[in-house]
Design a protein around this motif. Structure first.
Motif, PDB file in Angstrom:
ATOM      1  N   SER A 140       0.199  -1.084   0.203  1.00 42.32           N
ATOM      2  CA  SER A 140      -0.069  -0.372   0.087  1.00 42.32           C
ATOM      3  C   SER A 140       1.092   1.753  -0.137  1.00 42.32           C
ATOM      4  O   SER A 140       0.035   2.226  -0.114  1.00 42.32           O
ATOM      5  N   VAL A 141       1.879   1.142   0.981  1.00 44.00           N
ATOM      6  CA  VAL A 141       3.068   2.439   0.527  1.00 44.00           C
ATOM      7  C   VAL A 141       3.284   2.512  -0.480  1.00 44.00           C
ATOM      8  O   VAL A 141       4.378   1.680  -1.038  1.00 44.00           O
ATOM      9  N   PRO A 142       3.415   3.708  -1.116  1.00 43.51           N
ATOM     10  CA  PRO A 142       4.332   4.281  -2.496  1.00 43.51           C
ATOM     11  C   PRO A 142       5.757   3.675  -2.768  1.00 43.51           C
ATOM     12  O   PRO A 142       6.431   3.985  -0.906  1.00 43.51           O
ATOM     13  N   THR A 143       6.785   3.681  -3.432  1.00 39.57           N
ATOM     14  CA  THR A 143       8.283   2.892  -3.346  1.00 39.57           C
ATOM     15  C   THR A 143       8.495   4.535  -2.936  1.00 39.57           C
ATOM     16  O   THR A 143       9.703   4.851  -2.143  1.00 39.57           O
ATOM     17  N   PHE A 144       8.121   5.685  -3.020  1.00 36.96           N
ATOM     18  CA  PHE A 144       8.978   6.815  -2.698  1.00 36.96           C
ATOM     19  C   PHE A 144       8.914   7.696  -1.506  1.00 36.96           C
ATOM     20  O   PHE A 144      10.303   7.958  -1.106  1.00 36.96           O
ATOM     21  N   VAL A 145       7.238   6.210  -1.305  1.00 30.52           N
ATOM     22  CA  VAL A 145       7.813   7.071   0.607  1.00 30.52           C
ATOM     23  C   VAL A 145       8.506   6.905   1.618  1.00 30.52           C
ATOM     24  O   VAL A 145       9.099   6.559   2.034  1.00 30.52           O
ATOM     25  N   THR A 146       8.847   4.670   1.136  1.00 33.33           N
ATOM     26  CA  THR A 146       9.671   3.925   1.675  1.00 33.33           C
ATOM     27  C   THR A 146      11.252   4.177   1.750  1.00 33.33           C
ATOM     28  O   THR A 146      11.583   4.308   2.554  1.00 33.33           O
ATOM     29  N   GLY A 147      11.302   4.438  -0.129  1.00 35.31           N
ATOM     30  CA  GLY A 147      12.674   5.144  -0.344  1.00 35.31           C
ATOM     31  C   GLY A 147      13.101   6.036   0.666  1.00 35.31           C
ATOM     32  O   GLY A 147      13.917   6.353   1.490  1.00 35.31           O
ATOM     33  N   LEU A 148      12.186   7.621   0.613  1.00 29.91           N
ATOM     34  CA  LEU A 148      13.029   8.719   1.439  1.00 29.91           C
ATOM     35  C   LEU A 148      12.728   8.734   3.336  1.00 29.91           C
ATOM     36  O   LEU A 148      13.753   9.067   3.310  1.00 29.91           O
ATOM     37  N   LEU A 149      12.000   7.680   3.268  1.00 32.79           N
ATOM     38  CA  LEU A 149      11.373   7.795   4.883  1.00 32.79           C
ATOM     39  C   LEU A 149      12.743   6.811   5.925  1.00 32.79           C
ATOM     40  O   LEU A 149      13.526   7.122   6.169  1.00 32.79           O
ATOM     41  N   LEU A 150      13.719   5.094   5.138  1.00 31.92           N
ATOM     42  CA  LEU A 150      14.640   4.742   5.068  1.00 31.92           C
ATOM     43  C   LEU A 150      16.322   5.871   4.253  1.00 31.92           C
ATOM     44  O   LEU A 150      16.607   5.259   5.190  1.00 31.92           O
ATOM     45  N   GLN A 151      15.769   6.897   3.728  1.00 31.85           N
ATOM     46  CA  GLN A 151      16.491   7.582   3.270  1.00 31.85           C
ATOM     47  C   GLN A 151      16.889   8.327   4.680  1.00 31.85           C
ATOM     48  O   GLN A 151      18.066   9.316   5.081  1.00 31.85           O
ATOM     49  N   LEU A 152      15.959   8.994   5.641  1.00 35.42           N
ATOM     50  CA  LEU A 152      15.668  10.090   6.524  1.00 35.42           C
ATOM     51  C   LEU A 152      15.766   9.364   7.711  1.00 35.42           C
ATOM     52  O   LEU A 152      17.648   9.683   8.199  1.00 35.42           O
ATOM     53  N   LEU A 153      15.808   8.611   8.002  1.00 36.54           N
ATOM     54  CA  LEU A 153      16.230   7.776   9.058  1.00 36.54           C
ATOM     55  C   LEU A 153      17.459   6.965   8.573  1.00 36.54           C
ATOM     56  O   LEU A 153      18.237   7.547  10.046  1.00 36.54           O
ATOM     57  N   LEU A 154      17.235   6.450   8.049  1.00 36.93           N
ATOM     58  CA  LEU A 154      19.039   5.625   8.117  1.00 36.93           C
ATOM     59  C   LEU A 154      20.192   5.946   7.826  1.00 36.93           C
ATOM     60  O   LEU A 154      21.689   6.695   7.916  1.00 36.93           O
ATOM     61  N   GLY A 155      20.233   6.668   6.842  1.00 35.54           N
ATOM     62  CA  GLY A 155      21.109   8.504   5.939  1.00 35.54           C
ATOM     63  C   GLY A 155      21.585   9.170   6.660  1.00 35.54           C
ATOM     64  O   GLY A 155      21.936   9.786   7.354  1.00 35.54           O
ATOM     65  N   VAL A 156      20.217  10.126   7.250  1.00 32.45           N
ATOM     66  CA  VAL A 156      20.682  11.242   7.592  1.00 32.45           C
ATOM     67  C   VAL A 156      20.226  11.223   9.302  1.00 32.45           C
ATOM     68  O   VAL A 156      20.878  12.665  10.079  1.00 32.45           O
ATOM     69  N   GLN A 157      19.324  10.961   9.859  1.00 34.83           N
ATOM     70  CA  GLN A 157      19.201  10.936  11.614  1.00 34.83           C
ATOM     71  C   GLN A 157      20.286  10.350  12.004  1.00 34.83           C
ATOM     72  O   GLN A 157      20.952  10.294  12.298  1.00 34.83           O
ATOM     73  N   TRP A 158      20.341   8.688  11.699  1.00 31.32           N
ATOM     74  CA  TRP A 158      21.314   7.916  12.268  1.00 31.32           C
ATOM     75  C   TRP A 158      22.301   7.493  11.880  1.00 31.32           C
ATOM     76  O   TRP A 158      23.401   7.157  12.608  1.00 31.32           O
TER      77      TRP A 158
END
Length: 307
Positions: A140-158
């Motif tokens: 149900s979740v679009p790919t661009f949402v999944t990608g941006l969330l993982l990029q934000l959490l794993l790449g930017v914040q953590w």
């Protein structure tokens, strides 16, 4: 088997020409590529005529297609509007996308089939319900949402990964983008494997194998799993080309300069040579993947034989 392969290869010829013709026609109706080449300032008539003659756009469309296909069979996919041969763009883009696709396919095979087998053997139990709900959310979740969330959490914040993949695109940096690319397909593989396992578990040959006293592991791996993987292999085989051609969103998010990136640039700049050249190769990938899937059927199910 040999005659079957030859017959399938011969069948691929009209499919290839038909697909490339449709692609050529659709790309050439996107707009005037010369206008896109000139940018916001309109080209003068002399420059426009010179560019059309240089790129062969002054000829009728059917002559452009025949000329293009003749160049393709000589290994020449044309020249981009920046003067760079399309083959050079392919040489730089396809290895990156192939690595990304292989990572995505590995996730589909390892995680998707494993979860599908576990839930198929435990149909109706809490683990089955939980995995079904999880896969439904992923679909149900679009790919661009999944990608941006993982990029934000794993790449930017953590800071676990790099927010953007380096130009060399090493394999370790493609793990998270590969997971994002494979997320929806992985969910479908899980659900498809689960359904196939659950249906075949009630088949006569499985009950016979259990009645003969065979170990549960042997019944699952040698009898149940091989027959249940036939629809899964079909899906994964056709998904190879879809992953390579549909990686535009993932490659844009993680700044990966692969096939999706080049297709996006070609569409935005109305560069018909780049778009048609890359899509032509993707058509070949689709056709070869389908042929490989058909040949794998006989490996999974010995009852299948090709005349």
């Amino acid at each position: 088997m040999g005659r079957y392969v030859i017959r399938r290869l011969l069948q691929m010829i009209p499919v290839f020409f038909g697909a490339t013709l449709l692609i050529f026609l659709m790309v050439n109706v996107m707009g005037d590529p010369i206008a896109g080449l000139c940018g916001q300032i309109q080209c003068d008539p002399a420059t426009t005529a010179q560019l059309r003659a240089e790129y062969g756009l002054d000829k009728p469309l059917w002559q452009q297609y025949l000329s293009y296909m003749g160049d393709v069979f000589r290994g020449d996919f044309g020249t981009a509007f920046n003067g760079q041969p399309v083959t050079e763009l392919m040489a730089a883009a396809f290895p990156v996308t192939i690595r990304l696709t292989l990572v995505a396919i590995c996730f589909e095979i390892v995680i998707g089939i494993t979860l599908g087998v576990l839930t198929g053997l435990r149909r109706g139990r809490p683990v089955d319900t939980g995995v079904l709900l999880l896969t439904l959310v992923v679909i149900s979740v679009p790919t661009f949402v999944t990608g941006l969330l993982l990029q934000l959490l794993l790449g930017v914040q953590w800071g676990i990964i790099k927010p953007a993949v380096s130009p060399a695109a090493p394999l370790d940096e493609l793990i998270v983008p590969g997971l994002v690319l494979a997320s929806v397909s992985l969910a479908y593989v899980t659900r498809l494997t689960r359904t196939s396992i659950a249906e075949n578990a009630r088949a006569d040959y499985v009950r016979t194998a259990r009645a003969k006293g065979l170990p549960r592991r042997r019944v699952v791996t040698r009898h149940l799993l091989r027959n249940s993987l036939i629809p899964v292999v079909t899906f994964i085989g056709t998904d190879i080309g879809a992953l390579m051609g549909g990686a535009i969103v993932t490659e844009r998010i993680f700044n990966i300069h692969g096939v999706g990136y080049q297709l996006y640039q070609g569409i935005v700049r109305q560069n018909t040579q780049t778009v048609v050249g890359f899509v032509t190769v993707l058509v070949l990938v689709f056709l070869l993947a389908n042929l490989l899937v058909d040949l794998l059927y006989a490996v999974l199910d010995p009852r299948i034989r090709y005349a």
